[in-house]
Design a protein around this motif. Structure first.
Motif, mmCIF file in Angstrom:
data_model
loop_
_atom_site.group_PDB
_atom_site.id
_atom_site.type_symbol
_atom_site.label_atom_id
_atom_site.label_comp_id
_atom_site.label_asym_id
_atom_site.label_seq_id
_atom_site.Cartn_x
_atom_site.Cartn_y
_atom_site.Cartn_z
ATOM 1 N N MET A 1 34.498 63.963 13.707
ATOM 2 C CA MET A 1 35.480 62.870 13.717
ATOM 3 C C MET A 1 35.638 62.331 15.143
ATOM 4 N N THR A 2 35.645 61.019 15.310
ATOM 5 C CA THR A 2 35.854 60.451 16.631
ATOM 6 C C THR A 2 37.346 60.336 16.920
ATOM 7 N N LEU A 3 37.633 60.074 18.157
ATOM 8 C CA LEU A 3 39.018 60.144 18.629
ATOM 9 C C LEU A 3 39.868 58.970 18.193
ATOM 10 N N PHE A 4 39.264 57.795 17.966
ATOM 11 C CA PHE A 4 40.048 56.573 17.971
ATOM 12 C C PHE A 4 40.443 56.053 16.596
ATOM 13 N N LEU A 5 40.142 56.797 15.541
ATOM 14 C CA LEU A 5 40.649 56.456 14.222
ATOM 15 C C LEU A 5 41.606 57.573 13.818
ATOM 16 N N ILE A 6 42.876 57.386 14.105
ATOM 17 C CA ILE A 6 43.868 58.426 13.885
ATOM 18 C C ILE A 6 44.831 57.946 12.807
ATOM 19 N N MET A 7 45.038 58.754 11.804
ATOM 20 C CA MET A 7 45.785 58.326 10.639
ATOM 21 C C MET A 7 47.290 58.368 10.873
ATOM 22 N N ALA A 8 48.006 58.038 9.793
ATOM 23 C CA ALA A 8 49.474 58.153 9.709
ATOM 24 C C ALA A 8 50.151 57.312 10.770
ATOM 25 N N ASP A 9 51.055 57.929 11.564
ATOM 26 C CA ASP A 9 51.933 57.150 12.417
ATOM 27 C C ASP A 9 51.385 57.018 13.842
ATOM 28 N N GLN A 10 50.107 57.312 14.056
ATOM 29 C CA GLN A 10 49.555 57.214 15.392
ATOM 30 C C GLN A 10 48.693 55.964 15.530
ATOM 31 N N ARG A 11 48.135 55.794 16.730
ATOM 32 C CA ARG A 11 47.383 54.573 17.019
ATOM 33 C C ARG A 11 46.088 54.471 16.225
ATOM 34 N N LEU A 12 45.808 53.265 15.771
ATOM 35 C CA LEU A 12 44.500 52.945 15.211
ATOM 36 C C LEU A 12 43.662 52.186 16.233
ATOM 37 N N PHE A 13 44.321 51.324 17.029
ATOM 38 C CA PHE A 13 43.635 50.433 17.943
ATOM 39 C C PHE A 13 43.474 51.077 19.316
ATOM 40 N N GLY A 14 42.264 50.989 19.856
ATOM 41 C CA GLY A 14 42.002 51.422 21.221
ATOM 42 C C GLY A 14 42.067 50.230 22.157
ATOM 43 N N THR A 15 41.314 50.306 23.261
ATOM 44 C CA THR A 15 41.323 49.229 24.248
ATOM 45 C C THR A 15 40.828 47.919 23.664
ATOM 46 N N ASN A 16 39.819 47.990 22.814
ATOM 47 C CA ASN A 16 39.242 46.788 22.204
ATOM 48 C C ASN A 16 39.042 47.003 20.714
ATOM 49 N N GLY A 17 40.119 47.023 19.963
ATOM 50 C CA GLY A 17 40.043 47.137 18.519
ATOM 51 C C GLY A 17 39.905 48.568 18.043
ATOM 52 N N ILE A 18 39.522 48.712 16.781
ATOM 53 C CA ILE A 18 39.313 50.011 16.151
ATOM 54 C C ILE A 18 37.830 50.340 16.227
ATOM 55 N N ARG A 19 37.495 51.551 16.612
ATOM 56 C CA ARG A 19 36.094 51.973 16.676
ATOM 57 C C ARG A 19 35.912 53.296 15.932
ATOM 58 N N GLY A 20 34.761 53.491 15.341
ATOM 59 C CA GLY A 20 34.457 54.750 14.684
ATOM 60 C C GLY A 20 33.042 54.762 14.152
ATOM 61 N N ILE A 21 32.684 55.816 13.468
ATOM 62 C CA ILE A 21 31.355 55.967 12.885
ATOM 63 C C ILE A 21 31.453 55.752 11.371
ATOM 64 N N PRO A 22 30.780 54.737 10.839
ATOM 65 C CA PRO A 22 30.825 54.470 9.397
ATOM 66 C C PRO A 22 30.442 55.695 8.572
ATOM 67 N N ASN A 23 31.199 55.883 7.494
ATOM 68 C CA ASN A 23 31.041 57.012 6.568
ATOM 69 C C ASN A 23 31.365 58.358 7.206
ATOM 70 N N ASP A 24 31.953 58.322 8.407
ATOM 71 C CA ASP A 24 32.488 59.518 9.030
ATOM 72 C C ASP A 24 33.996 59.349 9.081
ATOM 73 N N ASP A 25 34.495 58.650 10.087
ATOM 74 C CA ASP A 25 35.917 58.311 10.111
ATOM 75 C C ASP A 25 36.167 56.845 9.769
ATOM 76 N N LEU A 26 35.179 55.991 10.022
ATOM 77 C CA LEU A 26 35.279 54.577 9.634
ATOM 78 C C LEU A 26 34.701 54.440 8.225
ATOM 79 N N THR A 27 35.476 54.900 7.250
ATOM 80 C CA THR A 27 34.997 54.922 5.866
ATOM 81 C C THR A 27 35.325 53.612 5.168
ATOM 82 N N VAL A 28 34.715 53.422 4.003
ATOM 83 C CA VAL A 28 35.009 52.249 3.191
ATOM 84 C C VAL A 28 36.485 52.215 2.806
ATOM 85 N N ASP A 29 37.016 53.346 2.367
ATOM 86 C CA ASP A 29 38.429 53.404 1.972
ATOM 87 C C ASP A 29 39.337 53.058 3.148
#
Length: 453
Positions: A1-29
C-alpha cells in the motif's frame, strides 16, 4: 500500500492530487467513490482528461462513473497535457478532473481536480471532498438524470492557440530554430511537436508516441533519464533540446552543446527577461538563490512559499504576480494561466532566444553562479521526530520542511507530498560545497533514521 491514499477521516490529496498504484490502493471501487465525492462538490459539466498511462482508461472510467451517478455530464477531452485541460476549464468556466501521476513511474496513476479558473483546487476544497468521501454523503440522481459523455477533439488546438497568442510568433518563425524534443511517451507526444511546427521550427522528435509503460525513459525529466537526448544534442546541429514529464506541465532544456540546464536556472532566465521592476515573483523555498539575485537586480520583489505548484499559483493570484514557478522546470506565466505549463514555458524560451539573437548557453552563463544539488532518501520514521533532531543547533527556516542556513549555502530537507521519500536540496556558490552538504545530510538522515527507527 502506498502512503498517499489514506481512508476514512485522513487526507486523500497530496501535494498534487491523489496518487497511488491501480488495483493496489488506487482501486476501481476507490476511484468511483472519489468520483462521487468530487461530484457532490462540483457543479455543472465536468471536463476530463488523462495522460498516456496504461491504467488511464480504467481510472478515468471509474471516476467518470461516480461523476455521472451524481448527475454531471462529462466533456471528455481524451489524452492531453494537464495544462491543456486547465486552459479548457479556464476558458469555459468548468470544473475538471485530470487522470495523471505526472512524473511518477508507470505503475502509478492519480486524480487531480481543477477549479473553474483553471487552477488546481485549494486545500479547503480538497478537505470538503475528503469529508464527503469519509461520510459517504452521496446523492445519487434518478435514472433519467444521470450524466452522459460528450467527446471534444479540439481542446489541444484551443490550448496551442492560447500559447501562441502570448509570444511573438513571427519573430520566432524568422529564426527557423532547429529543435530536438523528447516527449517521453507522455501526454505531449502530439501537442508539443504541433506547437513547435506552428512556431516555424524544424522539429526532430524522440519518444513521441503514447506508451503508458514509459519504456523509452523514466517520466521524470532528470539528467540521468535524458542521456539519449543530451548525446544527440551534443552531436547534432540543434538550437535547443526540450524534455517533458509525463503530463507536460513541466519542461527542461538542453543547450546546443548537450548540457542539461537546471530548472531553477531556466526559471531565473525567464524571470530576468519577462519580469519588470516593481513586479512580484513567486517561488518555493526549494528554488535557487539565483532567482533572488535576479529579482534584486531588476527591482522585482520575491515571495517564497511552501513547495507545490498550487501554492505558488494561488500566491501569484493573490499578489498579482506575472511569473513564478518551481526549480523542477515548472514555470507559471500569469499572463497565460496560473498553472505550470510546459508548452508556454518552451514558447517563452524560444521567444527570448529569438529576440536576443543569442544561444541559450550564452544566456545561461550570464546568471549569478549558484550550484544546487538534489538528493532523495526513503523516509522510514516519523517526520516530526526526524525534524527535531535535524534542527538541533542549526539556524533554520521552517516555511516548508526544514531549511538549514549556513554562511556559504543552505540545505533544505522536506518530506515529499507524492512519495514516501525525503527530498534533500543543497545550494552554494561553490559546486564542491553544495555536493558536500548534500552528501553530508543524506548520511546524517540515514544515521538518524537507523537510530530513531
Amino acid at each position: 500500500m502506498t502512503l498517499f491514499l489514506i481512508m476514512a477521516d485522513q487526507r486523500l490529496f497530496g501535494t498534487n492530487g491523489i496518487r497511488g498504484i491501480p488495483n493496489d490502493d488506487l482501486t476501481v471501487d476507490f476511484a468511483i467513490r472519489v468520483g462521487k465525492s468530487i461530484g457532490m462538490f462540483v457543479s455543472g459539466d465536468v471536463a476530463v482528461g488523462r495522460d498516456t498511462r496504461i491504467s488511464g482508461d480504467m481510472i478515468a472510467s471509474s471516476v467518470l462513473a461516480g461523476l455521472m451517478a451524481t448527475g454531471h455530464n462529462i466533456i471528455d477531452l481524451g489524452i492531453l497535457p494537464t495544462p491543456a485541460l486547465q486552459y479548457y476549464c479556464k476558458n469555459h468556466a468548468l470544473y475538471g478532473v485530470m487522470i495523471t501521476a505526472s512524473h511518477n513511474p508507470p505503475q502509478y496513476n492519480g486524480i487531480k481536480v481543477i477549479d473553474r479558473d483553471g487552477t488546481e483546487i485549494e486545500r479547503p476544497s480538497e478537505e470538503k471532498i475528503e469529508n464527503i468521501y469519509s461520510t459517504g454523503s452521496f446523492n445519487m440522481v434518478r435514472w433519467e438524470d444521470v450524466g452522459r459523455i460528450r467527446y471534444v477533439s479540439d481542446a489541444i488546438d484551443q490550448y496551442i492557440d492560447g500559447v501562441l497568442s502570448k509570444v511573438d510568433v513571427r519573430r520566432i518563425k524568422e529564426r527557423r530554430f532547429r529543435v530536438l524534443v523528447d516527449t517521453g511517451n507522455g501526454a505531449a507526444y502530439a501537442s508539443t511537436p504541433k506547437l513547435l511546427e506552428k512556431l516555424g521550427c524544424s522539429v526532430v522528435t524522440l519518444n513521441a508516441n503514447p506508451d503508458g509503460r514509459f519504456t523509452s525513459r523514466n517520466a521524470e525529466p532528470k539528467p540521468e533519464n535524458l542521456k539519449e537526448l543530451m548525446a544527440l544534442m551534443a552531436n547534432g546541429n540543434f538550437d535547443l533540446g526540450i524534455a517533458h514529464d509525463g503530463d507536460a506541465d513541466r519542461v527542461v532544456f538542453i543547450d546546443e552543446r548537450g548540457n542539461f540546464i537546471d530548472g531553477d536556472k531556466s526559471l531565473a532566465l525567464l524571470v530576468k527577461n519577462f519580469a519588470s521592476a516593481s513586479d512580484i515573483v513567486v517561488t518555493p523555498v526549494s528554488s535557487s538563490d539565483t532567482i533572488s539575485d535576479v529579482c534584486s537586480a531588476i527591482g522585482a520583489t520575491i515571495i517564497r512559499t511552501k513547495v507545490g505548484a498550487p501554492i505558488v499559483a494561488r500566491t501569484m493570484i493573490q499578489n498579482g504576480a506575472v511569473i513564478g514557478g518551481e526549480e523542477n522546470g515548472g514555470v507559471i506565466y500569469g499572463k497565460h494561466q496560473y498553472c505550470r505549463d510546459g508548452a508556454m514555458t518552451l514558447s517563452l524560451m524560444l521567444d527570448l532566444m529569438a529576440r536576443s539573437n543569442r544561444k541559450i548557453s550564452e544566456l545561461i552563463r550570464e546568471l549569478p553562479p549558484y550550484f544546487l544539488e538534489k538528493r532523495q532518501i526513503e523516509r522510514t520514521v516519523d517526520w516530526g521526530l526526524l525534524e527535531r533532531e535535524l534542527r538541533k543547533g542549526e539556524k533554520v527556516d521552517t516555511t516548508d520542511g526544514i531549511k538549514i542556513i549556513k554562511d556559504d549555502g543552505w540545505i533544505l530537507i522536506r518530506p515529499s507530498g507524492t512519495e514516501k521519500i525525503l527530498r534533500v536540496y543543497a545550494e552554494s556558490t561553490d559546486m564542491a560545497m553544495a555536493k558536500k552538504y548534500a552528501d553530508q545530510y543524506v548520511a546524517k538522515i540515514r544515521d538518524l533514521q537507523e537510530k530513531l527507527g
